[in-house]
Design an enzyme around this catalytic site. Structure first.
Site, PDB file in Angstrom:
ATOM      1  N   VAL A  65      36.003 -12.939  43.809  1.00  0.00           N
ATOM      2  CA  VAL A  65      35.567 -14.622  43.609  1.00  0.00           C
ATOM      3  C   VAL A  65      37.040 -15.550  44.256  1.00  0.00           C
ATOM      4  CG1 VAL A  65      34.354 -14.463  41.438  1.00  0.00           C
ATOM      5  CG2 VAL A  65      36.936 -14.641  41.285  1.00  0.00           C
ATOM      6  N   ASN A  91      31.077 -16.338  35.380  1.00  0.00           N
ATOM      7  CA  ASN A  91      31.286 -15.372  34.351  1.00  0.00           C
ATOM      8  C   ASN A  91      32.530 -14.561  34.721  1.00  0.00           C
ATOM      9  OD1 ASN A  91      30.933 -13.385  32.265  1.00  0.00           O
ATOM     10  ND2 ASN A  91      30.909 -12.141  33.563  1.00  0.00           N
ATOM     11  N   TYR A 156      45.584 -17.461  29.331  1.00  0.00           N
ATOM     12  CA  TYR A 156      44.154 -17.476  29.094  1.00  0.00           C
ATOM     13  C   TYR A 156      43.428 -18.751  28.494  1.00  0.00           C
ATOM     14  CZ  TYR A 156      39.718 -15.574  27.763  1.00  0.00           C
ATOM     15  OH  TYR A 156      38.172 -15.053  27.360  1.00  0.00           O
TER      16      TYR A 156
END
Lengths: 246, 574
Positions: A65, A91, A156
């Site tokens: 990605v 995702n 994160y």
């Protein structure tokens, strides 16, 4: 009639974990499904067969990605073969349990890149056709850690919070073309990035969760299938929390 | 002082309707035949009549404006096999001999458009109006609601063009204000539309009052044009430029033949220092063209002027008056000049309008003349496909028959790409403005975003798509720098992003169309506060304001003949 009959979906990070469950749910609901993966050929091959066994067409690309050119080629090729891309599920994501004090710059960059820049690059490649056709569904997979104060790795949580902003700004920008952009923020699931959580953190989560358990990939994928369907036509720029009631 | 972010000007409001066309109807009160404005409003169609006897009237014409417009455009399609003239519509024009207002039939013949008129005194006449009937008819699809000035300077009492100044029946505010500052000139042009008397220069005080009236009516203006006569002959021209250089005004433009600029470097430097733009009259590049249109060979003088403008990098607009059989073969060369020089921002082709002291006597055939489609065809032919017919669109903010234009995006390699190659002007209508360049407005910001998305979606399907995207990215970055910018800075930035080619067909007694005058946006600002639509001023009012034997306007010197229209009868009321 199934939810996604006649639609074509692209799921990033589709070969394993939540992505795999999403691919199967979308195929079951009638969509032709494409996914990309970065490493495991065997998982990808297995998933291709599983999707095709539902009667859906399936495509798999070994493309990161973060590979802009690769993603542009992926989108062009898929549109040429499938006719269009109606649905994009961003995702692909990575996590890493490390306190900020020990976090290397490379750690930060890797998580931010895959989780945020990956969504940007994939969306940019896919939205070209969506604008042209004046329709599309984009769903970004965020996390409860991006919305609430939790004991989650800082990079994160920051990346997942960024996806919420990405969702809202993009929804505003391309809503005029009949494209909706939404965000799904799951709580802790049974597998995936949460499997490495320390017991104490998991216990704390479960104490605050009304259902008192972790969610499953399948439960999450069911919601995804509805969110990207035409039955969900007026939701735009929204972040849906799926956490069992935390 | 010139930060408009800190001193916002009042917003002008849009007209409550879209003016489409003129159409005659009977006054519901006295049954007199009256010319009215057909307007589209809230999905319906109305005819707004102004009867001299009974005052304003309003007739519902159709319940569905979309369908009405389709049917209106369909009226302009000549059935296959039809022989003879095809009546498209009617309007009000002028007798080319006595200037009486007459009902005119707008007919299509051999794919061209003509006016057919019959004056009770002078007899019948015909005039070519457009060399391309399809262009003419389809231009009506571009009609868009106008904008009102902050204040109308005249009350509508007797109708157009009597109440000129502008009155509340006028359908557009002033996009380009023009102020005539002198009736002295250093040329005697055979096509001159002005009757120069060599009698006076406008005083600074009167000029300031005129500008003040303009600002009062408009609030803010992108530009103000100073013309004459020849404005460089005004002894205080730089005082006038300074007076016009106000925060509310983006650019001051000097409309000039440029002779003084070419021979007086010091004067040219003063223009540069003043910040004024030059609108240079340049009709061609050979002696014969200059002799026919301007009275003598100006080849060397114009070349000297162009050299000086280039050396000093004075922002320049070119005005090219195009006449059939005279200079139409040099149209492509003018486009080359525009594209080859950074300081030349726009090119304005004006098919010659034969009116006024000079133009009215200029030898011509009203049945064989250049019109906007003819100039477009010449541009396409003489630029070898670099600019195509399809690159031009009617300008919706004026009457769509008055102006056609294209914008040319500056690509990052310095070449230019016409906007219609990558966008649809019918969809992005706000880009079509009576402006030589792209303004950095909020509306433009939104429009550019939409254009970028549309272009991105089709990037690989259209010619030079990636280059156009890169150029638009550059334009966005510099036009919207994330800090307040003044009106003037906004214009300068916009000027570096794109050039424009305008085609503006001013009217004369042959092709005068009252309908077009109704939405004129190029206006002459007067010292008494009136702001006069250009062609109305040139045909009807200039004589009333200046020169000998002008106590009575030229168009009111004749009694009405026979049973003319209500508009025709307006003349006797003056």
């Amino acid at each position: 009639m199934r939810l996604l009959e006649g639609r074509v979906a692209l799921v990033t990070g589709g070969s394993r974990g939540l992505g795999r469950a999403i691919c199967l749910a979308l195929a079951r609901e009638g969509a032709d499904v494409a996914f990309n993966y970065s490493r495991n050929e065997a998982d990808a091959t297995d998933l291709l067969e599983r999707i095709q066994s539902t009667g859906a067409r399936a495509w798999a690309w070994k493309t990161s990605v973060l590979d802009r050119a690769g993603l542009q080629t992926l989108a062009r090729t898929l549109e040429a073969e499938a006719g269009q891309i109606d649905i994009l599920v961003n995702n692909a994501g990575v996590g890493q349990v490390v306190p900020l004090a020990l976090m290397e710059e490379e750690d930060w960059d890797r998580v931010m890149s895959v989780n945020v820049k990956g969504a940007f690059l994939t969306t940019q490649a896919v939205m070209r056709g969506m604008i042209k056709r004046r329709r599309g569904r984009i769903l970004n997979i965020s996390s409860l850690a991006g919305l609430k104060m939790m004991e989650a790795p800082v990079h994160y949580a920051a990346s997942k919070a960024a996806l919420k902003g990405f969702t809202e700004a993009l929804a505003k920008e391309i809503g005029r073309y009949g494209i909706t952009v939404n965000c799904l923020a799951p709580g802790i699931l049974e597998e995936g990035v949460s499997t490495n959580l320390p017991e104490s953190r998991l216990a704390e989560y479960l104490r605050h969760c009304a259902l008192g358990r972790k969610g499953t990939f399948e439960e999450c994928a069911e919601v995804v299938a509805f969110l990207v369907s035409d039955r969900n036509s007026y939701m735009n720029g929204a972040t849906i929390v799926l956490d069992g009631g935390v | 002082m010139d930060c408009t972010t800190c001193t916002p000007t009042p917003a002008r409001k849009d007209r409550p309707h879209t003016f489409l066309a003129h159409e005659h109807a009977n006054c519901p009160a006295c049954a007199a035949r009256v010319e009215g404005r057909v307007v589209l409003r809230a999905g319906q169609v109305y005819n707004l009549l102004r009867c001299v006897q009974c005052g304003p009237q309003e007739l519902l014409v159709a319940e569905d404006s979309t369908r009405y417009l389709e049917e209106f455009l369909a009226r302009g399609q000549v059935p296959e096999g039809h022989v003879g003239d095809w009546l498209f519509k009617t309007t009000t024009s002028t007798c080319p001999s006595c200037l009486a207002l007459l009902e005119a039939e707008v007919v299509i013949r051999d794919d061209k458009v003509f006016f057919k008129k019959a004056c009770g005194k002078c007899g019948p006449s015909e005039a070519l109006v457009s060399e391309d009937a399809r262009y003419y008819v389809q231009a009506y699809a571009f009609a868009r609601a106008g904008t009102e000035p902050l204040e109308f300077t005249q009350e509508a009492k007797l109708g157009c063009p009597v109440d000129c100044g502008t009155c509340s029946d006028h359908e557009q505010h002033t996009c380009l204000p023009i102020i005539e500052v002198t009736d002295h000139c250093n040329l005697e042009c055979p096509i001159c539309i002005v009757d120069n008397q060599y009698s006076s220069h406008m005083s600074l005080e009167v000029f300031e009052r005129t500008v003040e009236g303009l600002v009062r009516a408009e609030g803010r203006s992108e530009s103000v044009a100073i013309c004459g006569g020849e404005p460089t002959s005004h002894p205080r021209i730089f005082d006038l430029i300074r007076a016009a250089d106000r925060p509310e005004i983006g650019r001051v433009v000097l409309i000039t033949n440029g002779l003084r600029i070419g021979r007086d470097l010091g004067f040219a430097r003063q223009i540069k220092d003043s910040g004024a733009y030059v609108a240079l009259q340049l009709d061609g590049f050979d002696a014969e063209t200059h002799r026919v249109l301007r009275g003598r060979d100006l080849t060397d003088e114009k070349a000297a002027t162009l050299r000086t403008l280039r050396e000093l990098r004075i922002p320049t607009q070119l005005i090219f008056v195009a006449a059939r059989g005279v200079n139409e073969h040099q149209i492509g060369q003018a486009v080359d000049l525009l594209l080859g020089e950074d300081h030349i921002l726009s090119l304005n082709f004006q098919p010659v309008a034969l009116t006024g002291n000079g133009g009215g006597r200029f030898s011509h055939d009203p049945m064989d003349r250049l019109t906007i489609p003819g100039v477009i065809a010449a541009v396409a032919e003489q630029t070898n496909g670099r600019i195509r017919k399809s690159d031009f669109s009617p300008l919706p903010c004026s009457h769509p028959q008055c102006v056609s234009l294209t914008y040319l995006l500056r690509l990052n390699d310095g070449s230019y790409l016409p906007f219609p190659r990558f966008i649809d002007f019918r969809k992005h209508g706000s880009l079509l403005r009576s402006s030589a360049t792209l303004p950095a407005t909020a509306e433009m910001h939104d429009t550019l975003h939409e254009v970028i998305h549309d272009l991105y979606a089709r990037e690989h399907e259209i010619e030079r798509g990636s280059e156009a995207l890169a150029a638009l990215r550059r334009a966005l970055d510099v036009m919207f720098p994330g800090r307040p910018v003044s009106v003037k800075e906004e214009l300068r930035i916009g000027e570096a992003q794109a050039k424009s080619i305008f085609l503006h067909h001013y009217m004369d007694p042959h092709d005068f169309d009252l309908e077009r005058l109704r939405k004129c946006c190029h206006h002459y600002a007067q010292a008494d506060g009136r702001i006069m639509p250009g062609c109305g001023f040139n045909l009807f009012h200039r004589g009333a304001a200046k020169g000998p034997d002008t106590g009575v306007p030229a168009w009111a010197k004749h009694a009405p003949h026979g049973s003319g229209t209500a508009s025709a009868r307006l003349r006797v009321v003056t």
